[in-house]
Design a protein around this motif. Structure first.
Motif, PDB file in Angstrom:
ATOM      1  N   GLY A 133      30.845  26.526  42.087  1.00 23.46           N
ATOM      2  CA  GLY A 133      31.250  27.818  41.526  1.00 23.46           C
ATOM      3  C   GLY A 133      32.027  27.658  40.232  1.00 23.46           C
ATOM      4  O   GLY A 133      32.110  26.579  39.650  1.00 23.46           O
ATOM      5  N   VAL A 134      32.620  28.747  39.809  1.00 20.00           N
ATOM      6  CA  VAL A 134      33.367  28.786  38.553  1.00 20.00           C
ATOM      7  C   VAL A 134      34.731  28.118  38.745  1.00 20.00           C
ATOM      8  O   VAL A 134      35.416  28.355  39.739  1.00 20.00           O
ATOM      9  N   VAL A 135      35.125  27.285  37.794  1.00 24.81           N
ATOM     10  CA  VAL A 135      36.428  26.617  37.836  1.00 24.81           C
ATOM     11  C   VAL A 135      37.484  27.598  37.314  1.00 24.81           C
ATOM     12  O   VAL A 135      37.375  28.114  36.212  1.00 24.81           O
ATOM     13  N   ASP A 136      38.496  27.853  38.137  1.00 24.10           N
ATOM     14  CA  ASP A 136      39.629  28.693  37.749  1.00 24.10           C
ATOM     15  C   ASP A 136      40.891  27.840  37.810  1.00 24.10           C
ATOM     16  O   ASP A 136      41.009  26.962  38.665  1.00 24.10           O
ATOM     17  N   PHE A 137      41.839  28.126  36.919  1.00 26.07           N
ATOM     18  CA  PHE A 137      43.032  27.257  36.898  1.00 26.07           C
ATOM     19  C   PHE A 137      44.311  27.932  36.418  1.00 26.07           C
ATOM     20  O   PHE A 137      45.383  27.378  36.559  1.00 26.07           O
ATOM     21  N   LEU A 138      44.244  29.113  35.850  1.00 25.58           N
ATOM     22  CA  LEU A 138      45.454  29.802  35.382  1.00 25.58           C
ATOM     23  C   LEU A 138      45.984  30.680  36.516  1.00 25.58           C
ATOM     24  O   LEU A 138      45.288  31.584  36.978  1.00 25.58           O
ATOM     25  N   ASP A 139      47.200  30.420  36.947  1.00 26.39           N
ATOM     26  CA  ASP A 139      47.741  31.063  38.139  1.00 26.39           C
ATOM     27  C   ASP A 139      49.129  31.632  37.836  1.00 26.39           C
ATOM     28  O   ASP A 139      50.027  30.897  37.432  1.00 26.39           O
ATOM     29  N   PHE A 140      49.278  32.947  38.024  1.00 28.71           N
ATOM     30  CA  PHE A 140      50.546  33.625  37.722  1.00 28.71           C
ATOM     31  C   PHE A 140      51.110  34.310  38.955  1.00 28.71           C
ATOM     32  O   PHE A 140      50.376  34.848  39.782  1.00 28.71           O
ATOM     33  N   LYS A 141      52.436  34.313  39.023  1.00 28.27           N
ATOM     34  CA  LYS A 141      53.129  35.049  40.089  1.00 28.27           C
ATOM     35  C   LYS A 141      52.895  36.540  39.860  1.00 28.27           C
ATOM     36  O   LYS A 141      52.892  37.020  38.729  1.00 28.27           O
ATOM     37  N   TRP A 142      52.673  37.258  40.922  1.00 25.68           N
ATOM     38  CA  TRP A 142      52.485  38.708  40.869  1.00 25.68           C
ATOM     39  C   TRP A 142      53.577  39.300  41.736  1.00 25.68           C
ATOM     40  O   TRP A 142      53.686  38.980  42.911  1.00 25.68           O
ATOM     41  N   PHE A 143      54.382  40.123  41.160  1.00 23.37           N
ATOM     42  CA  PHE A 143      55.519  40.667  41.898  1.00 23.37           C
ATOM     43  C   PHE A 143      55.048  41.841  42.744  1.00 23.37           C
ATOM     44  O   PHE A 143      55.136  42.998  42.352  1.00 23.37           O
ATOM     45  N   GLY A 144      54.513  41.499  43.897  1.00 28.04           N
ATOM     46  CA  GLY A 144      53.925  42.503  44.776  1.00 28.04           C
ATOM     47  C   GLY A 144      54.930  43.457  45.390  1.00 28.04           C
ATOM     48  O   GLY A 144      56.101  43.156  45.552  1.00 28.04           O
ATOM     49  N   ILE A 145      54.432  44.614  45.729  1.00 29.70           N
ATOM     50  CA  ILE A 145      55.223  45.632  46.417  1.00 29.70           C
ATOM     51  C   ILE A 145      54.830  45.555  47.893  1.00 29.70           C
ATOM     52  O   ILE A 145      53.725  45.944  48.275  1.00 29.70           O
ATOM     53  N   GLU A 146      55.713  45.024  48.710  1.00 32.24           N
ATOM     54  CA  GLU A 146      55.390  44.707  50.100  1.00 32.24           C
ATOM     55  C   GLU A 146      54.874  45.890  50.907  1.00 32.24           C
ATOM     56  O   GLU A 146      54.018  45.744  51.752  1.00 32.24           O
ATOM     57  N   LYS A 147      55.382  47.069  50.663  1.00 33.97           N
ATOM     58  CA  LYS A 147      55.021  48.210  51.501  1.00 33.97           C
ATOM     59  C   LYS A 147      53.937  49.086  50.887  1.00 33.97           C
ATOM     60  O   LYS A 147      53.700  50.192  51.337  1.00 33.97           O
ATOM     61  N   SER A 148      53.262  48.588  49.869  1.00 35.75           N
ATOM     62  CA  SER A 148      52.238  49.383  49.202  1.00 35.75           C
ATOM     63  C   SER A 148      51.009  49.559  50.092  1.00 35.75           C
ATOM     64  O   SER A 148      50.651  48.686  50.874  1.00 35.75           O
ATOM     65  N   ARG A 154      50.284  44.088  46.992  1.00 35.14           N
ATOM     66  CA  ARG A 154      51.080  43.250  47.897  1.00 35.14           C
ATOM     67  C   ARG A 154      50.873  41.759  47.650  1.00 35.14           C
ATOM     68  O   ARG A 154      51.491  40.936  48.305  1.00 35.14           O
ATOM     69  N   TRP A 155      49.988  41.394  46.720  1.00 34.65           N
ATOM     70  CA  TRP A 155      49.726  39.978  46.450  1.00 34.65           C
ATOM     71  C   TRP A 155      50.990  39.278  45.972  1.00 34.65           C
ATOM     72  O   TRP A 155      51.784  39.834  45.238  1.00 34.65           O
ATOM     73  N   GLU A 156      51.131  38.016  46.384  1.00 41.94           N
ATOM     74  CA  GLU A 156      52.213  37.176  45.861  1.00 41.94           C
ATOM     75  C   GLU A 156      51.851  36.611  44.502  1.00 41.94           C
ATOM     76  O   GLU A 156      52.700  36.438  43.647  1.00 41.94           O
ATOM     77  N   ARG A 157      50.572  36.279  44.327  1.00 45.39           N
ATOM     78  CA  ARG A 157      50.097  35.703  43.069  1.00 45.39           C
ATOM     79  C   ARG A 157      48.858  36.454  42.630  1.00 45.39           C
ATOM     80  O   ARG A 157      48.065  36.898  43.436  1.00 45.39           O
ATOM     81  N   TRP A 158      48.703  36.606  41.311  1.00 48.40           N
ATOM     82  CA  TRP A 158      47.505  37.224  40.753  1.00 48.40           C
ATOM     83  C   TRP A 158      46.333  36.269  40.992  1.00 48.40           C
ATOM     84  O   TRP A 158      46.534  35.054  40.978  1.00 48.40           O
ATOM     85  N   PRO A 159      45.128  36.759  41.231  1.00 49.09           N
ATOM     86  CA  PRO A 159      43.996  35.838  41.433  1.00 49.09           C
ATOM     87  C   PRO A 159      43.841  34.874  40.249  1.00 49.09           C
ATOM     88  O   PRO A 159      43.946  35.272  39.091  1.00 49.09           O
ATOM     89  N   THR A 160      43.610  33.623  40.574  1.00 50.63           N
ATOM     90  CA  THR A 160      43.491  32.577  39.573  1.00 50.63           C
ATOM     91  C   THR A 160      42.299  32.867  38.660  1.00 50.63           C
ATOM     92  O   THR A 160      41.274  33.340  39.115  1.00 50.63           O
ATOM     93  N   PHE A 161      42.452  32.563  37.371  1.00 48.58           N
ATOM     94  CA  PHE A 161      41.386  32.850  36.410  1.00 48.58           C
ATOM     95  C   PHE A 161      41.285  31.726  35.400  1.00 48.58           C
ATOM     96  O   PHE A 161      41.933  30.688  35.536  1.00 48.58           O
ATOM     97  N   ASN A 162      40.432  31.905  34.386  1.00 52.29           N
ATOM     98  CA  ASN A 162      40.213  30.868  33.374  1.00 52.29           C
ATOM     99  C   ASN A 162      40.151  31.497  31.983  1.00 52.29           C
ATOM    100  O   ASN A 162      40.340  32.703  31.827  1.00 52.29           O
ATOM    101  N   ILE A 163      39.874  30.685  30.972  1.00 50.61           N
ATOM    102  CA  ILE A 163      39.824  31.158  29.580  1.00 50.61           C
ATOM    103  C   ILE A 163      38.717  32.206  29.399  1.00 50.61           C
ATOM    104  O   ILE A 163      38.916  33.212  28.711  1.00 50.61           O
TER     105      ILE A 163
END
Length: 193
Positions: A133-148, A154-163
């Motif tokens: 599959g596609v190689v993804d490698f850029l990973d950022f914290k996502w400040f999720g809202i727990e009760k949404s 509610r994600w802890e991290r944004w889905p990993t992506f690439n250039i």
């Protein structure tokens, strides 16, 4: 008197205003593939390569057999081949055909379309030549809202992506903005008449 009409059609497909922005597509493809090669060679699959700003940004190595947000990763290989290889390839060919035939795009629209095409081809290269599959490698914290009520909030991290993904998103936003600006200009011009 002759019943035939002579039509002379000389398309101007390969003008500088159309070809120069395609440099961006080529640069996106090259940068995308080079960074993926570096990640694959230096970071084990599911491994962490580097972490910055107390884990806010990380470089990791994951493969995505699906599309954005890992949609379709559990689908059969046949379905994924059609939906994630053939359809995007056809769409990109049509988009580039329209791009080359259209003389009305603004410079911003041409550069935006080129960036989107570069990102599309960057990921298609992975889909055709990387069975995992596609190689993804850029990973950022996502400040999720727990009760949404919305799962993505509610994600802890944004889905990993690439250039390639980043180019598609940034240039897609710029393209939308350029169309909104063009519509406003057109409305203002129509209002003045």
């Amino acid at each position: 008197m002759s019943d035939t009409i002579e039509v002379s059609f000389k398309p101007k497909y390969f003008t500088a205003k159309k070809l120069v922005p395609l440099i961006l597509a080529l640069l996106v493809i090259i940068l995308d593939q080079l960074t993926k090669i570096i990640v694959v060679k230096n970071i084990p699959l599911y491994g962490l390569g580097a972490s910055f700003f107390d884990g806010f940004f990380r470089i990791i190595h994951v493969n995505n057999p699906g599309i954005a947000f890992s949609i379709g990763q559990g689908w059969s290989i046949a379905v994924r081949s059609i939906l994630f290889r053939a359809v995007p390839l056809i769409v990109l060919i049509v988009v580039l055909g329209v791009y080359m035939r259209n003389d009305d795009f603004s410079p911003l629209q041409r550069w935006s379309i080129s960036g989107i095409a570069g990102g599309g081809f960057g990921n298609l290269i992975d889909r055709f030549f990387r069975s995992e599959g596609v190689v993804d490698f850029l990973d950022f914290k996502w400040f999720g809202i727990e009760k949404s009520s919305f799962k993505f909030l509610r994600w802890e991290r944004w889905p990993t992506f690439n250039i390639a993904d980043a180019a598609v998103v940034v240039c897609g936003i710029l393209l939308i903005i350029s169309f909104v600006i063009a519509m406003k200009k057109s409305q203002n011009k129509a209002g003045e008449e």
